[in-house]
Scaffold this motif. Structure first.
Motif, PDB file in Angstrom:
ATOM      1  N   LYS A   1      58.342  42.028  59.702  1.00  0.00           N
ATOM      2  CA  LYS A   1      58.024  40.772  60.551  1.00  0.00           C
ATOM      3  C   LYS A   1      59.539  40.399  61.520  1.00  0.00           C
ATOM      4  N   GLY A   2      60.869  40.873  61.151  1.00  0.00           N
ATOM      5  CA  GLY A   2      61.859  40.701  61.913  1.00  0.00           C
ATOM      6  C   GLY A   2      62.367  39.214  62.098  1.00  0.00           C
ATOM      7  N   GLY A   3      62.174  38.278  61.015  1.00  0.00           N
ATOM      8  CA  GLY A   3      62.353  36.936  60.968  1.00  0.00           C
ATOM      9  C   GLY A   3      61.371  36.102  61.499  1.00  0.00           C
ATOM     10  N   TYR A   4      60.036  36.754  61.948  1.00  0.00           N
ATOM     11  CA  TYR A   4      59.201  35.444  62.388  1.00  0.00           C
ATOM     12  C   TYR A   4      58.364  35.074  61.167  1.00  0.00           C
ATOM     13  N   GLU A   5      57.486  34.182  61.204  1.00  0.00           N
ATOM     14  CA  GLU A   5      56.953  33.797  60.021  1.00  0.00           C
ATOM     15  C   GLU A   5      55.589  34.940  59.842  1.00  0.00           C
ATOM     16  N   HIS A   6      55.134  35.046  60.803  1.00  0.00           N
ATOM     17  CA  HIS A   6      54.088  35.831  60.952  1.00  0.00           C
ATOM     18  C   HIS A   6      54.287  37.117  61.666  1.00  0.00           C
ATOM     19  N   PHE A   7      53.251  38.281  61.482  1.00  0.00           N
ATOM     20  CA  PHE A   7      53.063  39.601  62.451  1.00  0.00           C
ATOM     21  C   PHE A   7      52.778  39.052  63.815  1.00  0.00           C
ATOM     22  N   MET A   8      51.694  38.028  63.646  1.00  0.00           N
ATOM     23  CA  MET A   8      51.066  37.742  64.893  1.00  0.00           C
ATOM     24  C   MET A   8      52.117  36.943  65.985  1.00  0.00           C
ATOM     25  N   LEU A   9      52.870  36.147  65.491  1.00  0.00           N
ATOM     26  CA  LEU A   9      54.105  35.481  66.404  1.00  0.00           C
ATOM     27  C   LEU A   9      54.990  36.717  67.000  1.00  0.00           C
ATOM     28  N   LYS A  10      55.243  37.535  65.972  1.00  0.00           N
ATOM     29  CA  LYS A  10      56.429  38.469  66.460  1.00  0.00           C
ATOM     30  C   LYS A  10      55.679  39.078  67.496  1.00  0.00           C
ATOM     31  N   GLU A  11      54.582  39.674  67.358  1.00  0.00           N
ATOM     32  CA  GLU A  11      53.748  40.500  68.233  1.00  0.00           C
ATOM     33  C   GLU A  11      53.714  39.732  69.445  1.00  0.00           C
ATOM     34  N   ILE A  12      53.291  38.581  69.446  1.00  0.00           N
ATOM     35  CA  ILE A  12      53.138  37.760  70.860  1.00  0.00           C
ATOM     36  C   ILE A  12      54.516  37.881  71.595  1.00  0.00           C
ATOM     37  N   PHE A  13      55.517  37.568  70.813  1.00  0.00           N
ATOM     38  CA  PHE A  13      56.805  37.623  71.433  1.00  0.00           C
ATOM     39  C   PHE A  13      57.508  39.019  71.712  1.00  0.00           C
ATOM     40  N   GLU A  14      56.778  39.945  71.501  1.00  0.00           N
ATOM     41  CA  GLU A  14      57.220  41.113  71.649  1.00  0.00           C
ATOM     42  C   GLU A  14      56.558  41.687  73.017  1.00  0.00           C
ATOM     43  N   GLN A  15      55.696  40.842  73.697  1.00  0.00           N
ATOM     44  CA  GLN A  15      54.905  41.553  74.771  1.00  0.00           C
ATOM     45  C   GLN A  15      55.751  41.703  75.892  1.00  0.00           C
ATOM     46  N   PRO A  16      57.033  40.995  76.324  1.00  0.00           N
ATOM     47  CA  PRO A  16      57.688  41.420  77.655  1.00  0.00           C
ATOM     48  C   PRO A  16      58.163  42.710  77.540  1.00  0.00           C
ATOM     49  N   LYS A  17      58.370  43.049  76.346  1.00  0.00           N
ATOM     50  CA  LYS A  17      59.143  44.641  75.692  1.00  0.00           C
ATOM     51  C   LYS A  17      57.840  45.446  75.849  1.00  0.00           C
ATOM     52  N   SER A  18      56.652  45.187  75.208  1.00  0.00           N
ATOM     53  CA  SER A  18      55.599  46.032  75.047  1.00  0.00           C
ATOM     54  C   SER A  18      54.872  46.524  76.515  1.00  0.00           C
ATOM     55  N   ILE A  19      54.952  45.449  77.201  1.00  0.00           N
ATOM     56  CA  ILE A  19      54.320  45.552  78.513  1.00  0.00           C
ATOM     57  C   ILE A  19      55.256  46.544  79.416  1.00  0.00           C
ATOM     58  N   HIS A  20      56.580  46.167  79.129  1.00  0.00           N
ATOM     59  CA  HIS A  20      57.724  47.129  79.744  1.00  0.00           C
ATOM     60  C   HIS A  20      57.479  48.516  79.445  1.00  0.00           C
ATOM     61  N   ASP A  21      57.364  48.755  77.918  1.00  0.00           N
ATOM     62  CA  ASP A  21      57.061  49.771  77.623  1.00  0.00           C
ATOM     63  C   ASP A  21      55.946  50.862  78.023  1.00  0.00           C
TER      64      ASP A  21
END
Ligand code: M6R
Length: 617
Positions: free
Chosen positions: A252-272
């Motif tokens: 989870k990398g410090g986020y309360e939920h995977f969903m929140l972590k994954e929402i915040f990962e989007q700049p990177k995932s779209i870039h990838d």
């Protein structure tokens, strides 16, 4: 869609299995179980309705007792979630234990046969039938070895499965098999792991064998991994793969939920997703999957997109993109409907399957049907080497990284990114897009990760605040036009999946043909109203809602005044071309759903009745 973990080695099997089950809990979480094998002792079994934590509560005494074991986390198909229906299931003689992901379709007939032979059943599951069928073969022929009995039993059943089986008289031996549901074998030093995906063993080994369809394997420390075909017992040479997955990606990398972590990962995932494909300076889109088949795809009489759930919503946006830029007719079908009707598909057609997991049973079956009809099959999957990715003729991975929250977020925006690349590539190749227009669009696409970063930063607090006012809402309407109509559908799906509030998405103009009857001061309406994309028409829709006192939550571009002045709540997102706006607009919608669900005390990552990959019908 259950999770399976197995282990044989030198570590405490209880710890390995329990930790592995926690990582696989996204696959099903209505019950869980574990079985351990100790030399000169009968199986230790613990199982319970509930989550892995509930299992730990009833099984902690098993810790440190064995080096061989397996476990299961369940999403019920046959029989309600209960202690009795939880896996593992034991054979009548108590010697064979089995965990299963999938459905044995002819279990009823086999159950009748076994009952006539004197077998009894404790559960309502199809799995208990299979484990007793293995015993039946061993009872019939005392010289039969355990893996052969498993093979005989599997040749009698049809359906979909991934199984792991242990026999008390064969300590340290795990027999696994796969037909339609995934199973990976981790190859450690003096230890082997089995799991529905590689996440349970990624910290122990980077070497894995993904079991192929119709294959089984016998695994032991003494003899290693022996892979055979289920049908003919033909020996198979294992294809060892190096895992790219890291531990960090699945935590989870410090986020309360995977969903929140994954929402915040989007700049990177779209870039990838764009990386190495979108080369703005060179003015090209380079996609291996498309490149080799450009002519075939561009000459298609029709493109049919098949998918389920969120991936189906991505498909709808794909339809708008491909028709606009490539000018090829596109149909978007629910895989579950497509597979059971008689669609017109010929060898001149292209079928695109979209699936995050690459394991969705309906999508897989629909694909196979289209393949049989001679269509060219293109896959858009997130999970590398998944079943769908393997049966397609060509395809593009979304590269969003592991998505663990059941509600899809970053996989959706990555799917939209891949579809944008494909549509622009086809459009350019066909000559529908001038150089100038192509350059304008790809420059904008390149800027999307930055815009998503901006929208996350600017809308996180506001969506959190707005969510507080809708904790007790009973219904929600989501409206959008053009490209943002499917974005409205996706917004509504996100909300209902994790908060259990009834939510419906509609094309904004369709509102007056029915849903307008629902609007009063208690109806929250989320309306996506970017500057580019029928803005004037949306303004009229907003006026109609306002006149009926609906509570308007408007998603508008920065600097908007007209819609904003009528809305009760305003969420601003950066302007972009209409065709890319669903990528950016979806982010605050995800956040809004997330916070409403959190305030309602819902289990965001594991919503009730759902599971991440739907490997059964
Ligand atoms: O793995 P897939 O993309 O094939 O899954 C399709 C749907 O089951 C999935 O999108 C589902 O709707 C999600 N829970 C959406 O959040």
């Amino acid at each position: 869609m259950c999770g399976i973990v197995g282990y044989t080695g030198f570590q405490d099997a209880y710890e390995v299995v329990i930790n592995g089950l926690r990582r696989l809990e996204y696959r099903g979480y209505d019950s869980a179980g574990i079985v351990l094998d100790r030399e000169n002792a009968s199986f230790d079994v613990a199982k319970t309705k509930g989550k892995v934590d509930d299992l730990v509560a009833v099984s902690e005494n098993l810790s440190g007792k064995s080096h061989v074991g397996m476990g299961h986390t369940r999403w019920a198909t046959h029989g309600v979630p209960s202690d009795r229906n939880s896996h593992p299931h034991l054979s009548n003689n108590g010697k064979i234990a089995l965990v299963h992901n999938g459905i044995i379709e002819n279990y009823d007939t086999i159950k009748i046969m076994l009952t006539e032979k004197g077998f009894t059943f404790q559960s309502e599951t199809d799995t208990e039938v299979l484990v007793n069928l293995i015993q039946f073969f061993m009872d019939m022929d005392a010289s039969l070895d355990f893996p052969t009995a498993v093979r005989f039993a599997l040749n009698e059943v049809y359906g979909a499965y991934a199984i792991t089986v242990m026999h008390d008289d064969f300590p340290g031996v795990l027999v696994v098999a796969r037909l339609g549901s995934p199973l990976a074998i981790g190859l450690g030093t003096n230890e082997y792991f089995i799991a529905s995906d590689a996440s349970p063993f990624v910290e122990f080994t980077k070497e894995a064998v993904y079991l192929e369809e119709g294959h089984m394997a016998t695994i032991s420390l003494e003899k290693g991994v022996d892979i055979r075909t289920i049908k003919d017992n033909e020996k198979i040479v294992p294809q060892v793969q190096e895992l790219k997955l890291s531990l960090e990606q699945i935590e989870k990398g410090g986020y309360e939920h995977f969903m929140l972590k994954e929402i915040f990962e989007q700049p990177k995932s779209i870039h990838d997703t764009l990386r190495g494909r979108l080369l703005v300076e060179e003015g090209i889109i380079k996609m291996a999957g498309i490149w080799d088949h450009l002519d075939r795809i561009n000459k298609a009489q029709k493109i049919t997109i098949i998918a389920c759930g969120t991936s189906w919503h991505a498909g709808l946006i794909g339809e708008y993109l491909i028709e606009e830029f490539a000018r090829i007719p596109v149909e978007v079908e629910y895989a579950s409907e497509f597979r059971y009707r008689n669609p017109i598909i010929t060898e001149n057609d292209v079928v695109i399957a979209i699936s995050q997991s690459g394991e969705t049973a309906d999508t897989m079956a629909a694909l196979k049907m289209a393949k049989d009809k001679g269509a060219f099959i293109y896959g858009i999957c997130n999970v590398v080497d998944s079943s769908i990715a393997r049966i397609t003729d060509a395809g593009s991975y979304t590269h969003a990284g592991p998505e663990i929250g059941v509600a899809s977020t970053k996989a959706f925006t990555a799917q939209l990114t891949v579809l944008s690349l494909i549509a622009l590539k086809l459009g350019k190749h066909k000559g529908n897009l001038s150089n100038q227009e192509f350059m304008r669009l790809i420059t904008e696409l390149e800027a999307i990760p930055k815009k998503v970063e901006e929208v996350l930063e600017k809308t996180h607090d506001i969506t959190k605040e707005i969510a507080k006012d809708f904790v007790n809402a009973q219904n929600f309407l989501y409206l959008g036009r053009g490209y943002n109509f499917p974005a409205a559908l996706e917004g509504a799906l996100k909300l209902k999946e994790i908060s259990y509030i009834h939510a419906e998405g509609y094309p904004a103009a369709e509102m007056k043909h029915g849903p307008i009857a629902l609007i009063d001061e208690n109806m929250p309406i989320v309306i996506i109203a970017p500057k580019q994309g029928h803005y004037d028409k949306i303004v009229s829709n907003v006026q109609e809602i306002k006149a009926r006192k609906g509570k308007i939550i408007a998603l508008v571009n920065k600097g908007d005044t007209q819609v904003s002045s009528m809305a009760d709540y305003v969420i601003e997102f950066p302007e972009t071309s209409e065709c890319f706006s669903p990528i950016v607009a979806s982010v605050p919608l995800q956040l809004l759903s997330y916070y409403i669900a959190v305030y309602r005390g819902a289990n965001v990552d594991q919503p009730r009745n759902l599971a991440k990959s739907v490997t059964v019908e």
